[in-house]
Every structure is written in structure tokens, then in C-alpha cells.
Design an enzyme around this catalytic site. Structure first.
Site, PDB file in Angstrom:
ATOM      1  CG  PHE A 136      -1.886   1.169   1.190  1.00 13.17           C
ATOM      2  CD1 PHE A 136      -3.083   1.056   0.489  1.00 13.17           C
ATOM      3  CD2 PHE A 136      -1.611   2.369   1.834  1.00 13.17           C
ATOM      4  CE1 PHE A 136      -3.982   2.113   0.433  1.00 13.17           C
ATOM      5  CE2 PHE A 136      -2.497   3.429   1.776  1.00 13.17           C
ATOM      6  CZ  PHE A 136      -3.685   3.292   1.075  1.00 13.17           C
ATOM      7  CG  ASP A 224       6.003   3.671   1.534  1.00 13.12           C
ATOM      8  OD1 ASP A 224       6.026   4.338   2.573  1.00 13.12           O
ATOM      9  OD2 ASP A 224       4.976   3.518   0.836  1.00 13.12           O
ATOM     10  CE  LYS A 253       0.300   5.909   7.162  1.00 12.90           C
ATOM     11  NZ  LYS A 253      -1.010   6.472   6.875  1.00 12.90           N
TER      12      LYS A 253
END
Length: 893
Positions: A136, A224, A253
Site C-alpha cells: 500500500f 517507503d 504520518k
């Protein structure tokens, strides 16, 4: 169109949240806790998927924001050299692994991924981006194309050209694709832990070997760390555990401290280039305000020689070991525990054979972990989240500030969930949906009465050659309990509320896969039971277009599974007008009503014989005679019974009378034809006797009526009424809308209405009556079984198969016994006859006869007589008969 206030942000998600009581309005957040508008406090174990690293409203983040405000630092000053952004970039360069030097700031992880894709392509002059399956990377178009889950991509035309997906943790697959597309691949993007994929960590050495392969083939290596970075795995960056030095590293985040959106694409001088630098920009990049927060985050994480991160690692190890211990304790419930640091996933086994169609349905429509999340939120005040990519896995991703006692509390609650699942006390997971938020104390064990799917035994080399599907739903609340024994703790009113809740879903789901059913001819079929979330009352009260669409989706699902015929169970036939509304969808359809009719009448007449009823002299009745099963039962009953009353729906008097009158004419015409064919039995025998009476009269009126009779190729009620009036006798057949005064005079009764509620009660039946209740939901109230030990109440349409197969809970019947409507579907599949059958409101008697023949051919026969959920013996029936004799004697005194 009415728009609801709570659906203004995302009506799709709002409906899901409301369905599972996850729709809280949190008005206060402090530390690891949220408080809703009702003052209820919840432990947050989601941390906004890692974006709330220090809990809610951490003081040091607000201090950073206050510094910006006090000093009136400008937030957006492009093009320029913003000081806070430069300081954050320098800090990132100092802390990041390898030679990551340049910071391209943005507002989200997806935007950071987009920047990395552009950077890799501009650095290499190549187009292909390789990523992993179940990864994702975000939902903007480029990031979505890199995301390895087709379900999120298809509606949006993703992946766009230039993206290739390979298995995660498979270094050979990476080397193969690099070799196959050598000179064409720009970059490989990978997560150190697949977060949305189910908390799957990279295997030891995988990332390092990937780095080496990328260097070898001149491919930009992108790590990532949007979710894993900044302490989440017990390291400042997850990739530093193995000394990995990426060309590009992505953060977001946690970088915003839980208060501001902030992301960054960090890159090495090896890949940064002027094309990217001059052409890539963003209005909100290099924002001094957000970068001030990013600086505060890094300072907090690295103070005291990274002591905070060491504490995170210890708490992560503790959480993971607790989860592993839970998995070891409940090996039949928990499939796997995975994760690293404070990123833990607990994956549960699929509910394909769990003794509950409800649990199997929820798992199939991806709602299982949403049910658990709602249960934990409302009962234990714990906020957890399911996964997008893995619907059988719960995500444990608390703030980095979580305490050991909070971890213990969550794991204790999860152990209670495991106990419920292990012992199949499923009702306790649903009670919160009815507003009962009490913590379950005693978990009852239902494993001993929970049934497993059992197909025909196959020899080596044998396999099913035919495929079917069958659509089911709960006709009435008692069926919920039959299927889920733990729901016996629910009152009838609670069961109806539960069935109302189920309508929140409108998607069909597979609830049972039957691997093999063998015919006595040797043919083998496999099939699927497909559930739709509507009870009988709900399916009859909802708008017809809603329920028809649900049945259409279920038919399509059966077709897509490979079924070549789909059967319609219970009221799914009624709402689709006997299947007409679902024809022409690339698969054959049957309502199953023909074989149901056969089995119902066989049971009725067998019961009549055991109750010593003289069938030709008895009075029969068909409740719900205007329906397709009722009509066919009336016609076939007339082959044995002379006196029949047809009962219709008093709520629709005009249409019922018209249809009942039409059926009476049809019955007489059928009897007339049977008499001409020499079949002198039942109603045709009565007609034969009436003709003999006319012949014996031998007067002018008698001869006139006899001539009318013989000149007609058909027969009508009008002519029969004229003959009966002349002879001074009563009509043998009639109709009524008055069940109260009509039914108590009848001996043999077929109950086949479409009523969602009971319509036959104890006072409706005469002593010694035999009722075959083929209605779904049942027409006969359970009160009859409780209060009348002088009548025989049979469940209609039950079939015994050649092998003792079990459709999981199997609708409450013993091994090898199932419903006739399902059996008709199976028979047609075994025969390989993939044509539409039993469609519409008028069943063909030729089709009924054909299905009777198929039953004999394949070894499907009437099951033993079933009353009150169990097969009754001859001794049981004789006892009922003797009770009826005593009752009749008492009434005559």
C-alpha cells in the site's frame, strides 16, 4: 434526495461506521484516549495508522506551534529559503541512513510516493516502477498504481501503464523481473513492513539483497517508511536495522506529530536531478509551520540518546510476545500473528465451516473484523481497526506512548474474543448491536452442537463435474437460532432487531461450499450456498426493487463462481415473481417449487395414512393457494382428495377472490380431463359420481345438464354450481378468506403462504388434523406444538439424499436431509439440465412430474416425517392419533 448530516464527508464510510456502531463523534482527545460527545472514554489503539505517534495533543508539539505563533514565523514563502524547512531538511540528512541528502516536502504519504516515482523516472530515463503485491503506497493515481491490490485500482483505471507487481519477500521474483525488464525499470518501491497488507515484515536480509540488486541493475531503490519510520518498529527508521541505504526514503504520518499533515521524499545525490528539481513543486511544500512540527518530532525521538525509541522497541517486543502467546493458546482461531515493534497484525482463520452462516457471511463480505472492532469499541472501549488489504486481520498499532497496562487490557479483551470464537458463542459478539454493552463474563461452549460441512466421499481421481448455487436467507427468527445455537439467548423481539440490523448490508455472500454431492447414478456436483441479509419480514416489507437487486446480485455471484444453475430459496422466489426477475443473467434459474410440491404432498399423505384418515372422504385445505406452490399442491391434492378448500389472503380480498376462483376452475378442468383419461380418483371420482347421479335422474333437466357437460371440452364452476343446485348437493371445492371459521373443519392441510408471520394457531385445527407446513417462514405457530398434542404438524419439503451430506448447520436437519427447493437445484445440476424450471406463479404439472422422475433416478426421496425439528416415529404418531380420539370423544359429550 435527502442528504444526512453525518454522510456529508463520505456517505459510503458513514454507512459502514453506522452499521457496526463505529460512528462515534470524538470531541476530546488527550494522550492515548479519546472521549465522545456522550462523555465515554476510549483507549485508542489505531493511532490514525501511525499518524498519532505521541497520542492526542502532545504538549511539545503545541509548544512548537506556539513558537511559530509567538515569533510570527511566516508559513508559506515560496520561492525562497524557508528557515524551518531548511533546518528540518538538515536534521533529516543527519539522521537518515546512507547519503540521503535532499528533502522534497509535501503534505501526505501519497504525495511523497508520487514525488519518488517522478524522481526515479527522471533520474533513469526509464518508465517502469516495480512494487509488491499487497503493498500500500497511497491512493493518488501514481501511488495507487504502485499499490499492489487490484480491488482498489480497477474502478479508477489503475494501474496506469508502467507498473509491475511482484510477490513480497521474494528476492528471486525481484531478480527475475529486473533481468526480464533490464534497461526499462526506473525504480523498485518497497515497505519494510507491509502495513495495510496485514503487518507483514520483511524477512531478514530481504531489504539488503533488494538494495544490492537495484544497484546491480541501475534501478532506484525506494524504501517507503511512511508508516514504519520514526520509531514505529523500534528503530528511528526500520531499514536501519540491517544497514540498508536506500536511494530514496519516504516519510509522512508520524512526521506531523499527530497535528499537521507533513511528508517528505528524501533522496540521494545519485538520483536527484535538475529535471525533477525544476519541474516538481507544490504550493504547500517547505511550509515553515509544519516543518517546525517535524523538527519537534525528530528532537523528541532522538533526545537522551534515543531513549524513547528504545522504550518503544521494548513495548513492541512485549506486545508482539503477548500476541504470539494468544496465537499459541487459540491455534484454531488465530491463523497467524505478524509484525514488528508497535505494528502487529492478528489474522483469524476464515469462517468457511464455522457452524454459523452469519459468521461465514460476514467473513465473505469483508465485515468480520469490522464486527470485532465494533464489539471492542462499544463493550471494552478499545478503538481498533481492520485492514483494507486483509479483512481477516486486526491491526494493533497504538501510539508510541502506549503503556504496558494498556497493552495488557487490550490483550485481555482480545482473549475474550478468542474464547467466544473458539467456543462458537457468536451471539455475544452481536449483542452490542442491540445496545447491550455489558462485558461478557461466562462464555458458553456450543462446539458440541455445531455442525460441520460434509460432502460425499470421493475416490482418488473423482471430482465434481457439475456446479450449482442456491440462495438462502432467514425466513423467520427461529431460523436464526437453528443456524446459530448461541442465539437462543436472544428474545424473539431481539432476533427481529438483529434481522433488521442485517439489512444494513445489501451484498450477497458465500456461507457454505459443498464440495461434493453424489447421485446414485454416480454423477457428482458441487455447489455454494449464497446468503442475502434479509429475514422473511424484512424481505416482504422492503421496497421490491431493493430485494430484487439483492437477489440479482446473488444470482450473478453464483454464476461467477462457476455455477450453471442457481436455485431460489424461501422468499427470494416470491419477490422475484417466481424467478422471472432474475432470468437471462447467463445462468439457469429454478425456484425449486416443483420438487417442494412433490415432497410436501408425499409427506401429507404419508402422515394421513399413519393418522388413519380416509383420504378420499377427508376435507383438504391449501393455505396460501394463490402462490405457485399452493396452486400446484391444490391441483395435485385433487388427484386424491375430493373435498378441498382454498384459502387466500384476507388483506387483499379482491385479487385473492379472483385468483382463487380462477384456480377452482382450473382444478375442475383438471379433474374433468383426468376423468376422460380414465383416472377416476379424488375430484375426478366425485365428478364421475355426479355424472352417474344425473344419468339416474333421467329427466329433461338432467339430460340438459348432462348434454352441457359432454359438449364442453372444459369444465367451469358455473356449470358445476348449476348441477349441484339441481341435485341438492354441495360443491366439493370452494374458497375462503376466513381462516378462523374454515380451517377447523379440515383434515388435511397444506400451509404454503408467503406471510412473514404465523397465521395458524392452536384453535384453528380440529383433533386428528394433519398439517404439512411448507411455508418459509413457517405458517404454523410454535404454540400449536406446545398446546396441541392431538394434531400432526409436519415440516414440508424435506428430502433425504443418497449420501449423508451436511450443508454446515444444514437448516437444523439430520445428516443427509435438506430442503426440497435446494434439492431441486441439486437434481437439475446432477442431471446436467441447465434450463430454467419452476418459474412464475403457475408451475407446470409436467415439470412437477419430471422432477419426481429425477428424484427417483438420482436417489432423492422423502425424508422421514419431521415434527418440531425431529423425526417422529410410528409410536409418536399413534400417540397423537389416540390423543385426537380422546379429544373428539370429549367434544361429543
Amino acid at each position: 434526495m435527502e442528504i444526512r448530516y453525518d454522510e456529508l464527508l463520505n456517505p459510503t464510510v458513514a454507512r459502514l461506521l453506522k452499521t457496526f456502531r463505529l460512528d462515534k463523534d470524538y470531541v476530546y482527545g488527550e494522550g492515548n484516549y479519546l472521549t465522545d460527545q456522550d462523555g465515554v472514554r476510549y483507549l485508542d489503539f489505531i493511532a490514525q495508522y501511525g499518524a498519532i505517534p505521541f497520542g492526542y495533543n502532545p504538549e511539545f508539539i503545541w509548544e512548537a506551534l506556539d513558537r511559530v505563533r509567538r515569533n510570527k514565523i511566516p508559513s508559506l514563502t515560496q520561492p525562497s529559503l524557508p528557515g524551518e524547512a531548511l533546518r528540518l531538511a538538515r536534521k533529516l540528512m543527519e539522521l537518515s541512513p546512507g547519503d540521503l541528502t535532499y528533502s522534497t516536502f509535501c503534505q501526505s504519504g501519497a504525495e511523497a510516493v508520487e514525488a519518488a516515482i517522478k524522481l526515479a523516472r527522471s533520474a533513469t530515463g526509464r518508465k517502469i516502477i516495480v512494487s509488491t503485491i499487497k503493498s500500500f503506497h497511497g491512493k493518488t493515481l501514481g501511488a495507487l498504481s504502485a499499490t499492489g491490490r487490484e480491488v482498489y485500482q480497477t474502478p479508477f483505471g489503475a494501474p496506469v501503464p508502467g507498473f509491475v507487481h511482484i510477490p513480497y519477500n521474494d528476492i528471486e521474483a525481484l531478480e527475475k523481473v529486473l533481468r526480464e525488464y533490464e534497461g526499462e525499470i526506473a525504480g523498485f518501491i518497497v515497505e519494510p513492513v507491509q502495513g495495510e497488507g496485514g503487518m507483514i515484515p520483511a524477512q531478514p536480509g530481504y531489504l539488503k539483497k533488494a538494495e544490492e540488486l537495484c544497484r546491480k541493475y541501475g534501478v532506484v531503490f525506494v524504501v517507503d517508511e511512511i508508516q514504519t519510520g520514526l520509531g514505529r518498529t523500534g528503530y528511528l527508521f526500520a531499514c536501519e536495522e540491517e544497514g540498508v541505504e536506500p536511494d530514496v526514503m519516504l516519510l509522512a504520518k508520524a512526521l506531523g506529530g499527530g497535528l499537521v499533515p507533513l511528508g517528505v521524499c528524501l533522496s540521494s545525490p545519485r538520483v536527484y536531478n535538475d529535471d525533477f528539481g525544476s519541474l516538481h513543486s507544490s504550493t504547500f511544500a517547505n511550509n515553515n509551520l509544519t516543518c517546525a512540527v517535524g523538527l519537534a518530532v525528530l528532537d523528541y525521538l532522538t533526545r537522551d540518546n534515543r531513549r524513547f525509541i528504545e522504550e518503544v522497541k521494548a513495548k513492541g517486543d512485549y506486545l508482539l510476545e503477548k500476541a504470539y502467546a494468544l496465537g499459541r493458546k487459540y491455534p484454531e482461531v488465530i491463523k497467524e500473528v505478524r509484525g514488528k515493534g508497535l505494528m502487529v497484525g492478528i489474522e483469524f482463520y476464515e469462517f468457511c465451516d464455522c457452524g454459523s452462516f452469519d459468521m461465514a457471511y460476514l467473513a465473505d463480505v469483508k465485515g468480520f473484523t469490522a464486527l470485532l472492532a465494533g464489539f471492542l469499541l462499544n463493550v471494552y472501549n478499545i478503538r481498533l481497526a481492520p485492514f483494507l488489504n486483509n479483512p481477516m486481520t486486526l491491526r494493533l498499532e497504538p501510539p508510541l506512548t502506549v503503556t504496558y497496562s494498556e497493552i495488557d487490557y487490550v490483550m485481555e479483551a482480545l482473549e475474550k474474543v478468542c474464547q467466544i470464537l473458539e467456543k462458537r458463542d457468536y451471539a455475544k459478539l452481536y449483542r452490542y448491536l442491540l445496545g447491550d454493552y455489558a462485558k461478557p463474563e461466562k462464555i458458553d461452549d456450543y462446539r458440541g452442537i455445531s455442525r460441520k460441512i460434509k460432502g460425499s466421499s470421493l475416490q482418488e481421481g473423482e471430482e465434481a463435474t457439475e456446479k450449482f448455487a442456491f440462495i438462502i436467507h432467514y425466513p423467520g427468527p427461529e431460523d436464526v437460532v437453528i443456524n446459530n445455537p448461541s442465539f437462543a439467548s436472544f428474545s424473539r423481539e431481539e432476533l427481529y432487531r438483529f434481522m433488521d440490523w442485517q439489512t444494513s448490508y445489501d451484498e450477497p455472500g458465500v456461507v457454505c461450499h459443498m464440495p461434493a454431492i453424489r447421485s446414485k447414478t454416480g454423477k457428482i456436483a458441487q455447489g455454494w450456498l449464497i446468503g442475502i441479509p434479509y429475514g422473511g419480514k424484512q424481505i416482504m416489507s422492503l421496497p421490491r426493487e431493493v430485494t430484487v437487486e439483492a437477489v440479482q446480485k446473488a444470482v450473478d455471484l453464483g454464476r461467477d463462481l462457476g455455477a450453471r444453475i442457481v436455485g431460489l430459496g424461501a422468499l427470494s422466489s416470491v419477490v422475484t415473481r417466481g424467478g422471472r426477475a432474475v432470468q437471462g443473467r447467463g445462468v439457469a434459474v429454478t425456484s425449486g417449487n416443483s420438487f417442494t410440491t412433490i415432497m410436501a404432498l408425499e409427506a401429507l399423505f404419508l402422515g394421513a395414512g399413519k393418522m388413519h384418515i380416509d383420504v378420499p372422504k377427508s376435507r383438504g385445505a391449501v393455505v396460501g393457494a394463490t402462490g405457485s406452490i399452493g396452486r400446484a399442491c391444490a391441483l395435485i391434492m385433487s388427484e386424491e382428495v375430493r373435498y378441498i378448500t382454498l384459502l387466500g389472503n384476507p388483506e387483499h380480498p379482491v385479487s385473492s377472490k379472483n385468483r382463487l376462483n380462477s384456480l377452482l376452475n382450473e382444478m375442475l378442468a383438471y379433474a374433468y380431463r383426468r376423468r376422460k383419461e380414465g383416472k377416476i380418483k379424488g375430484l375426478s371420482a366425485w365428478l364421475d359420481e355426479v355424472l352417474s347421479l344425473l344419468e339416474r335422474k333421467n329427466d329433461e333437466k338432467a339430460r340438459e345438464l348432462k348434454n352441457k357437460w359432454e359438449m364442453n371440452n372444459d369444465f367451469s364452476m358455473e356449470l358445476l354450481q348449476e348441477i349441484c343446485d339441481y341435485l341438492g348437493i354441495s360443491l366439493p371445492v370452494n374458497f375462503s378468506l376466513d381462516i378462523e371459521n374454515t380451517l377447523p373443519r379440515c383434515d388435511l392441510i397444506i400451509a404454503a403462504s408467503n406471510s412473514p408471520d404465523y397465521i395458524i394457531y392452536p384453535h384453528h385445527l380440529k383433533p386428528g388434523a394433519v398439517v404439512c407446513d411448507v411455508a418459509r417462514p413457517a405458517d404454523v405457530s410454535p404454540e400449536v406444538l406446545d398446546k396441541r398434542d392431538d394434531v400432526l404438524i409436519l415440516e414440508g419439503g424435506l428430502v433425504e439424499y443418497p449420501d449423508p451430506v451436511v450443508f454446515g448447520p444444514n437448516f437444523g436437519y439430520r445428516d443427509g436431509v435438506s430442503l426440497a427447493c435446494l434439492s431441486e437445484t441439486v437434481l437439475l445440476a446432477l442431471e446436467g439440465d441447465y434450463n430454467d424450471y419452476s418459474i412464475g406463479s403457475k408451475l407446470s404439472l409436467e415439470t412437477v412430474a419430471y422432477l419426481r422422475g429425477l428424484g427417483e433416478k438420482h436417489g432423492f426421496k422423502l425424508a422421514g416425517l419431521v415434527m418440531g425439528g425431529r423425526e417422529v416415529t410410528d409410536e409418536d404418531i399413534e400417540r397423537i392419533y389416540n390423543n385426537a380420539l380422546r379429544m373428539k370423544k370429549a367434544e361429543s359429550i
